[in-house]
Design a protein around this motif. Sequence first.
Motif, PDB file in Angstrom:
ATOM      1  N   GLY A  14     -12.673  11.259   4.880  1.00  0.00           N
ATOM      2  CA  GLY A  14     -11.402  11.964   4.789  1.00  0.00           C
ATOM      3  C   GLY A  14     -10.197  11.044   4.698  1.00  0.00           C
ATOM      4  N   LEU A  15     -10.403   9.807   4.247  1.00  0.00           N
ATOM      5  CA  LEU A  15      -9.316   8.822   4.245  1.00  0.00           C
ATOM      6  C   LEU A  15      -8.373   8.951   3.052  1.00  0.00           C
ATOM      7  N   GLN A  16      -8.761   9.674   2.023  1.00  0.00           N
ATOM      8  CA  GLN A  16      -7.909   9.908   0.853  1.00  0.00           C
ATOM      9  C   GLN A  16      -7.275   8.609   0.328  1.00  0.00           C
ATOM     10  N   ASP A  72      -5.062   4.203  11.199  1.00  0.00           N
ATOM     11  CA  ASP A  72      -4.315   4.754  12.337  1.00  0.00           C
ATOM     12  C   ASP A  72      -3.449   5.935  11.897  1.00  0.00           C
ATOM     13  N   GLN A  73      -2.800   5.806  10.737  1.00  0.00           N
ATOM     14  CA  GLN A  73      -1.964   6.899  10.234  1.00  0.00           C
ATOM     15  C   GLN A  73      -2.776   8.171  10.021  1.00  0.00           C
ATOM     16  N   LYS A  74      -3.987   8.007   9.455  1.00  0.00           N
ATOM     17  CA  LYS A  74      -4.824   9.171   9.192  1.00  0.00           C
ATOM     18  C   LYS A  74      -5.295   9.833  10.482  1.00  0.00           C
ATOM     19  N   PHE A  75      -5.695   9.033  11.467  1.00  0.00           N
ATOM     20  CA  PHE A  75      -6.156   9.608  12.727  1.00  0.00           C
ATOM     21  C   PHE A  75      -5.004  10.212  13.521  1.00  0.00           C
ATOM     22  N   ASP A  76      -3.827   9.596  13.455  1.00  0.00           N
ATOM     23  CA  ASP A  76      -2.664  10.165  14.133  1.00  0.00           C
ATOM     24  C   ASP A  76      -2.289  11.503  13.505  1.00  0.00           C
ATOM     25  N   LEU A  77      -2.469  11.615  12.184  1.00  0.00           N
ATOM     26  CA  LEU A  77      -2.212  12.890  11.502  1.00  0.00           C
ATOM     27  C   LEU A  77      -3.205  13.947  11.964  1.00  0.00           C
ATOM     28  N   GLU A  78      -4.461  13.547  12.138  1.00  0.00           N
ATOM     29  CA  GLU A  78      -5.474  14.489  12.624  1.00  0.00           C
ATOM     30  C   GLU A  78      -5.110  14.992  14.024  1.00  0.00           C
ATOM     31  N   ILE A 115      -2.230  17.523  13.605  1.00  0.00           N
ATOM     32  CA  ILE A 115      -2.572  18.801  12.976  1.00  0.00           C
ATOM     33  C   ILE A 115      -3.598  19.584  13.782  1.00  0.00           C
ATOM     34  N   ARG A 116      -4.625  18.899  14.274  1.00  0.00           N
ATOM     35  CA  ARG A 116      -5.719  19.581  14.968  1.00  0.00           C
ATOM     36  C   ARG A 116      -5.589  19.575  16.484  1.00  0.00           C
ATOM     37  N   GLY A 117      -4.724  18.713  16.982  1.00  0.00           N
ATOM     38  CA  GLY A 117      -4.608  18.589  18.435  1.00  0.00           C
ATOM     39  C   GLY A 117      -5.796  17.884  19.046  1.00  0.00           C
ATOM     40  N   THR A 118      -6.520  17.097  18.223  1.00  0.00           N
ATOM     41  CA  THR A 118      -7.696  16.362  18.704  1.00  0.00           C
ATOM     42  C   THR A 118      -7.258  15.246  19.643  1.00  0.00           C
ATOM     43  N   SER A 119      -7.983  15.067  20.722  1.00  0.00           N
ATOM     44  CA  SER A 119      -7.631  14.030  21.688  1.00  0.00           C
ATOM     45  C   SER A 119      -8.180  12.675  21.258  1.00  0.00           C
ATOM     46  N   GLU A 120      -7.539  11.613  21.748  1.00  0.00           N
ATOM     47  CA  GLU A 120      -8.006  10.259  21.451  1.00  0.00           C
ATOM     48  C   GLU A 120      -9.390  10.022  22.041  1.00  0.00           C
ATOM     49  N   ILE A 148     -11.832  11.957  21.936  1.00  0.00           N
ATOM     50  CA  ILE A 148     -12.822  12.453  20.986  1.00  0.00           C
ATOM     51  C   ILE A 148     -12.912  11.556  19.759  1.00  0.00           C
ATOM     52  N   ILE A 149     -11.772  11.100  19.236  1.00  0.00           N
ATOM     53  CA  ILE A 149     -11.784  10.370  17.969  1.00  0.00           C
ATOM     54  C   ILE A 149     -11.683   8.856  18.117  1.00  0.00           C
ATOM     55  N   GLY A 150     -11.493   8.375  19.329  1.00  0.00           N
ATOM     56  CA  GLY A 150     -11.271   6.944  19.541  1.00  0.00           C
ATOM     57  C   GLY A 150     -12.389   6.056  19.026  1.00  0.00           C
ATOM     58  N   ASP A 151     -13.632   6.429  19.317  1.00  0.00           N
ATOM     59  CA  ASP A 151     -14.771   5.611  18.879  1.00  0.00           C
ATOM     60  C   ASP A 151     -14.888   5.590  17.356  1.00  0.00           C
ATOM     61  N   PHE A 152     -14.637   6.734  16.734  1.00  0.00           N
ATOM     62  CA  PHE A 152     -14.714   6.808  15.279  1.00  0.00           C
ATOM     63  C   PHE A 152     -13.601   5.982  14.642  1.00  0.00           C
ATOM     64  N   ARG A 153     -12.414   6.041  15.237  1.00  0.00           N
ATOM     65  CA  ARG A 153     -11.282   5.244  14.761  1.00  0.00           C
ATOM     66  C   ARG A 153     -11.645   3.760  14.796  1.00  0.00           C
ATOM     67  N   ALA A 154     -12.213   3.325  15.902  1.00  0.00           N
ATOM     68  CA  ALA A 154     -12.585   1.912  16.064  1.00  0.00           C
ATOM     69  C   ALA A 154     -13.686   1.519  15.072  1.00  0.00           C
ATOM     70  N   PHE A 155     -14.640   2.436  14.857  1.00  0.00           N
ATOM     71  CA  PHE A 155     -15.726   2.170  13.898  1.00  0.00           C
ATOM     72  C   PHE A 155     -15.177   1.939  12.496  1.00  0.00           C
ATOM     73  N   LEU A 156     -14.255   2.804  12.059  1.00  0.00           N
ATOM     74  CA  LEU A 156     -13.710   2.670  10.713  1.00  0.00           C
ATOM     75  C   LEU A 156     -12.866   1.407  10.567  1.00  0.00           C
ATOM     76  N   LYS A 157     -12.106   1.071  11.576  1.00  0.00           N
ATOM     77  CA  LYS A 157     -11.312  -0.161  11.532  1.00  0.00           C
ATOM     78  C   LYS A 157     -12.224  -1.380  11.400  1.00  0.00           C
ATOM     79  N   ASN A 158     -13.296  -1.382  12.149  1.00  0.00           N
ATOM     80  CA  ASN A 158     -14.246  -2.493  12.097  1.00  0.00           C
ATOM     81  C   ASN A 158     -14.929  -2.551  10.735  1.00  0.00           C
ATOM     82  N   SER A 159     -15.271  -1.374  10.198  1.00  0.00           N
ATOM     83  CA  SER A 159     -15.934  -1.312   8.906  1.00  0.00           C
ATOM     84  C   SER A 159     -15.032  -1.865   7.796  1.00  0.00           C
TER      85      SER A 159
END
Length: 210
Positions: A42-44, A91-97, A100-105, A107-118
């Motif tokens: 979903g990184l567009q 970071d911009q994409k996850f902050d937007l999520e 918009i969705r009200g998702t907590s860090e 929940i998404i923190g590990d995925f954020r770190a995975f994508l940054k590392n990738s």
Amino acid sequence: MNSIEKLKWRYATKKFDSSKKLSETQINTLINTFNLTATSYGLQPLKMLVISNENIKKQLLEYSFNQSQVVDCSHLLVICIKTKINADYIDQKFDLEKKIRGTSEEIIGDFRAFLKNSIANKSIDEIENSAINQAYIALGNLMTVCAYESIDSCPMEGFIPSKYDEILKLEEHSLKSVLLLPVGFRAEDDFMSALKKVRIPIEESIINIE
């Protein structure tokens, strides 16, 4: 027409009627189609230019191997890749999520770190090639919706991206052009519109595994 009949109606338009223009509603449909296209994680990593300015289209003609569709179409869609897909962009994409969705860090923190590392472990070429692959998904999605909306189109790889980038000042926006899609309405004398489609028989192109 049903969806299959629409796809049979579609063809790579060789000659557009330059007097016919897409409506604002039709253009907005294509804009939303592009924005809703699926992308990896979903990184567009894409952006699309919508060009209706006749002078700019004429400037681009020479660098499109003089393919008349570029100037005769109603609008020229230029699909670009973003050249700055990095940790800040993720970071911009996850902050937007989160917004918009009200998702907590949590929940998404590990995925954020995975994508940054990738991303950190990929070369610039690898990142850009991945984005280019996704540009083709957007192109296909646009072509299908064009057919459904009875809008003619012509997918094009035949142009000089570096010249497009220069004329459109894409480097200033951290973009590179990769694909073109002139859209509009076919000319009545486009001989290609009356030709039958040539496709490999379905039994030769499909393998059913039951």
